[in-house]
Motif scaffolding. Structure first.
Motif, PDB file in Angstrom:
ATOM      1  N   ARG A  99       0.825  -1.209   0.000  1.00 51.12           N
ATOM      2  CA  ARG A  99       0.000   0.000   0.000  1.00 51.12           C
ATOM      3  C   ARG A  99       0.856   1.254   0.000  1.00 51.12           C
ATOM      4  O   ARG A  99       0.522   2.243  -0.651  1.00 51.12           O
ATOM      5  N   TRP A 100       1.956   1.243   0.767  1.00 49.27           N
ATOM      6  CA  TRP A 100       2.833   2.409   0.849  1.00 49.27           C
ATOM      7  C   TRP A 100       4.271   1.964   0.596  1.00 49.27           C
ATOM      8  O   TRP A 100       4.668   0.866   0.958  1.00 49.27           O
ATOM      9  N   SER A 101       5.058   2.861   0.028  1.00 46.40           N
ATOM     10  CA  SER A 101       6.495   2.618  -0.054  1.00 46.40           C
ATOM     11  C   SER A 101       7.107   2.868   1.322  1.00 46.40           C
ATOM     12  O   SER A 101       6.504   3.543   2.172  1.00 46.40           O
ATOM     13  N   PRO A 102       8.301   2.343   1.592  1.00 49.91           N
ATOM     14  CA  PRO A 102       8.954   2.614   2.868  1.00 49.91           C
ATOM     15  C   PRO A 102       9.129   4.110   3.140  1.00 49.91           C
ATOM     16  O   PRO A 102       8.993   4.563   4.281  1.00 49.91           O
ATOM     17  N   GLU A 103       9.432   4.880   2.093  1.00 46.55           N
ATOM     18  CA  GLU A 103       9.618   6.322   2.279  1.00 46.55           C
ATOM     19  C   GLU A 103       8.312   6.994   2.707  1.00 46.55           C
ATOM     20  O   GLU A 103       8.309   7.859   3.594  1.00 46.55           O
ATOM     21  N   THR A 104       7.209   6.609   2.074  1.00 46.47           N
ATOM     22  CA  THR A 104       5.918   7.191   2.443  1.00 46.47           C
ATOM     23  C   THR A 104       5.532   6.785   3.849  1.00 46.47           C
ATOM     24  O   THR A 104       5.034   7.603   4.633  1.00 46.47           O
ATOM     25  N   GLU A 105       5.746   5.519   4.190  1.00 50.72           N
ATOM     26  CA  GLU A 105       5.482   5.054   5.558  1.00 50.72           C
ATOM     27  C   GLU A 105       6.251   5.893   6.570  1.00 50.72           C
ATOM     28  O   GLU A 105       5.706   6.292   7.604  1.00 50.72           O
ATOM     29  N   LEU A 106       7.513   6.146   6.291  1.00 47.27           N
ATOM     30  CA  LEU A 106       8.350   6.908   7.207  1.00 47.27           C
ATOM     31  C   LEU A 106       7.759   8.298   7.457  1.00 47.27           C
ATOM     32  O   LEU A 106       7.702   8.763   8.600  1.00 47.27           O
ATOM     33  N   LEU A 107       7.307   8.958   6.403  1.00 47.89           N
ATOM     34  CA  LEU A 107       6.723  10.286   6.566  1.00 47.89           C
ATOM     35  C   LEU A 107       5.421  10.217   7.366  1.00 47.89           C
ATOM     36  O   LEU A 107       5.158  11.076   8.223  1.00 47.89           O
ATOM     37  N   LEU A 108       4.610   9.191   7.123  1.00 45.15           N
ATOM     38  CA  LEU A 108       3.351   9.046   7.859  1.00 45.15           C
ATOM     39  C   LEU A 108       3.614   8.780   9.346  1.00 45.15           C
ATOM     40  O   LEU A 108       2.974   9.381  10.225  1.00 45.15           O
ATOM     41  N   PHE A 109       4.534   7.868   9.642  1.00 38.47           N
ATOM     42  CA  PHE A 109       4.844   7.567  11.034  1.00 38.47           C
ATOM     43  C   PHE A 109       5.432   8.783  11.747  1.00 38.47           C
ATOM     44  O   PHE A 109       5.121   9.034  12.918  1.00 38.47           O
ATOM     45  N   THR A 110       6.268   9.536  11.054  1.00 40.58           N
ATOM     46  CA  THR A 110       6.863  10.728  11.671  1.00 40.58           C
ATOM     47  C   THR A 110       5.801  11.780  11.949  1.00 40.58           C
ATOM     48  O   THR A 110       5.815  12.427  13.008  1.00 40.58           O
ATOM     49  N   ALA A 111       4.869  11.953  11.017  1.00 32.29           N
ATOM     50  CA  ALA A 111       3.776  12.904  11.252  1.00 32.29           C
ATOM     51  C   ALA A 111       2.926  12.478  12.439  1.00 32.29           C
ATOM     52  O   ALA A 111       2.558  13.310  13.287  1.00 32.29           O
ATOM     53  N   ALA A 112       2.620  11.194  12.524  1.00 31.47           N
ATOM     54  CA  ALA A 112       1.842  10.701  13.656  1.00 31.47           C
ATOM     55  C   ALA A 112       2.590  10.912  14.969  1.00 31.47           C
ATOM     56  O   ALA A 112       2.001  11.324  15.978  1.00 31.47           O
ATOM     57  N   ARG A 113       3.887  10.634  14.962  1.00 28.68           N
ATOM     58  CA  ARG A 113       4.679  10.788  16.195  1.00 28.68           C
ATOM     59  C   ARG A 113       4.745  12.252  16.639  1.00 28.68           C
ATOM     60  O   ARG A 113       4.679  12.552  17.832  1.00 28.68           O
ATOM     61  N   ARG A 114       4.892  13.153  15.692  1.00 27.24           N
ATOM     62  CA  ARG A 114       4.955  14.567  16.055  1.00 27.24           C
ATOM     63  C   ARG A 114       3.650  15.019  16.713  1.00 27.24           C
ATOM     64  O   ARG A 114       3.657  15.709  17.749  1.00 27.24           O
ATOM     65  N   ASP A 115       2.517  14.604  16.154  1.00 24.38           N
ATOM     66  CA  ASP A 115       1.229  14.975  16.742  1.00 24.38           C
ATOM     67  C   ASP A 115       1.069  14.344  18.120  1.00 24.38           C
ATOM     68  O   ASP A 115       0.584  14.985  19.062  1.00 24.38           O
ATOM     69  N   HIS A 116       1.485  13.099  18.247  1.00 23.87           N
ATOM     70  CA  HIS A 116       1.428  12.393  19.529  1.00 23.87           C
ATOM     71  C   HIS A 116       2.245  13.112  20.597  1.00 23.87           C
ATOM     72  O   HIS A 116       1.801  13.288  21.743  1.00 23.87           O
ATOM     73  N   LEU A 117       3.452  13.540  20.226  1.00 19.82           N
ATOM     74  CA  LEU A 117       4.293  14.275  21.182  1.00 19.82           C
ATOM     75  C   LEU A 117       3.644  15.587  21.605  1.00 19.82           C
ATOM     76  O   LEU A 117       3.610  15.912  22.806  1.00 19.82           O
ATOM     77  N   GLU A 118       3.157  16.334  20.630  1.00 23.86           N
ATOM     78  CA  GLU A 118       2.601  17.659  20.929  1.00 23.86           C
ATOM     79  C   GLU A 118       1.364  17.587  21.807  1.00 23.86           C
ATOM     80  O   GLU A 118       1.177  18.412  22.706  1.00 23.86           O
ATOM     81  N   ARG A 119       0.520  16.593  21.571  1.00 23.25           N
ATOM     82  CA  ARG A 119      -0.797  16.573  22.207  1.00 23.25           C
ATOM     83  C   ARG A 119      -0.897  15.638  23.410  1.00 23.25           C
ATOM     84  O   ARG A 119      -1.798  15.821  24.234  1.00 23.25           O
ATOM     85  N   THR A 120       0.002  14.661  23.497  1.00 22.22           N
ATOM     86  CA  THR A 120      -0.117  13.675  24.574  1.00 22.22           C
ATOM     87  C   THR A 120       1.150  13.553  25.409  1.00 22.22           C
ATOM     88  O   THR A 120       1.132  13.781  26.621  1.00 22.22           O
ATOM     89  N   VAL A 121       2.252  13.182  24.786  1.00 20.27           N
ATOM     90  CA  VAL A 121       3.447  12.820  25.538  1.00 20.27           C
ATOM     91  C   VAL A 121       4.061  14.001  26.275  1.00 20.27           C
ATOM     92  O   VAL A 121       4.250  13.961  27.499  1.00 20.27           O
ATOM     93  N   ASN A 122       4.386  15.059  25.560  1.00 22.48           N
ATOM     94  CA  ASN A 122       5.073  16.176  26.203  1.00 22.48           C
ATOM     95  C   ASN A 122       4.227  16.911  27.242  1.00 22.48           C
ATOM     96  O   ASN A 122       4.753  17.297  28.290  1.00 22.48           O
ATOM     97  N   PRO A 123       2.930  17.125  27.016  1.00 29.69           N
ATOM     98  CA  PRO A 123       2.125  17.712  28.097  1.00 29.69           C
ATOM     99  C   PRO A 123       2.115  16.840  29.352  1.00 29.69           C
ATOM    100  O   PRO A 123       2.154  17.370  30.482  1.00 29.69           O
TER     101      PRO A 123
END
Length: 208
Positions: A62-86
């Motif tokens: 469904r996704w190339s490794p490069e596309t997966e990497l960008l999707l996972f990084t975007a998810a992680r950034r949102d997770h950090l901003e909204r859940t982990v760091n607070p």
């Protein structure tokens, strides 16, 4: 980032039991009076949960490794901003089922030779790792059998088969050596309660 909490991640191949151990640790620490946030990746925030559906369901191509990497990084950034760091800023213990080490392997090594790009994106966009990473080491054949038996529909990576699980296990062990200051490795080929007893003692000795 200045923080007063403590960040624990759990890593391991699919079906290793890390999710169970993360939940058991959260229950244990809460019973001791700790303020705990139990979360997961990909996911852990509304936006990241939307991305989770994109990357964990569907065909293997469904996704190339490069596309997966960008999707996972975007998810992680949102997770950090909204859940982990607070939560860390509030002094809570954050327990996360998977974090950046999974991306270092799944997209960085197991599917393509992208480890350098993974590390670059991590440094630029994420910029932090857990205080402690617990690796639940599991026989790949047993882990894959467990993972496929779940039948939850989130089996896209399990569908890559046993060879990928073997490479992932070896990769996690190598990461544990590379980041030995924050990794601890626990034998997951035992009853759940025995794994938990060892994990509880290790985490208890590290928690401030």
């Amino acid at each position: 980032m200045s923080k007063s909490g403590y960040f624990v991640s759990f890593e391991g191949i699919d079906g290793s039991g890390k999710s169970t151990q993360a939940r058991l640790l959260a229950d244990h620490l809460r019973a001791m009076g700790r303020d705990v946030v139990l979360t997961r990746e990909p996911g852990g925030s509304p936006g990241a949960e939307d991305i989770r559906k994109l990357v964990l369901e569907g065909d293997t191509d469904r996704w190339s490794p490069e596309t997966e990497l960008l999707l996972f990084t975007a998810a992680r950034r949102d997770h950090l901003e909204r859940t982990v760091n607070p939560a860390l800023a509030a002094g809570q213990v954050v327990i996360c089922d998977r974090f950046a080490d999974s991306t270092r392997l799944y997209q960085g090594l197991a599917r393509a030779d992208l480890r350098g790009l993974v590390d670059q994106l991590h440094d630029l966009v994420i910029g932090q790792d857990p205080d402690l990473t617990v690796l639940i080491d599991m026989d790949p054949k047993i882990g894959l059998s467990r993972a496929l038996a779940r039948g939850d529909g989130e089996d896209r990576f399990e569908s890559f088969g046993g060879d990928m699980q073997r490479r992932l296990r070896q990769g996690f062990l190598e990461l544990a050596r590379e980041f030995s200051e924050r990794f601890v490795t626990i034998d997951g080929n035992r009853p759940v309660e025995d794994v938990f007893a060892d994990m509880r003692d290790v985490v208890g000795a590290r928690l401030p």
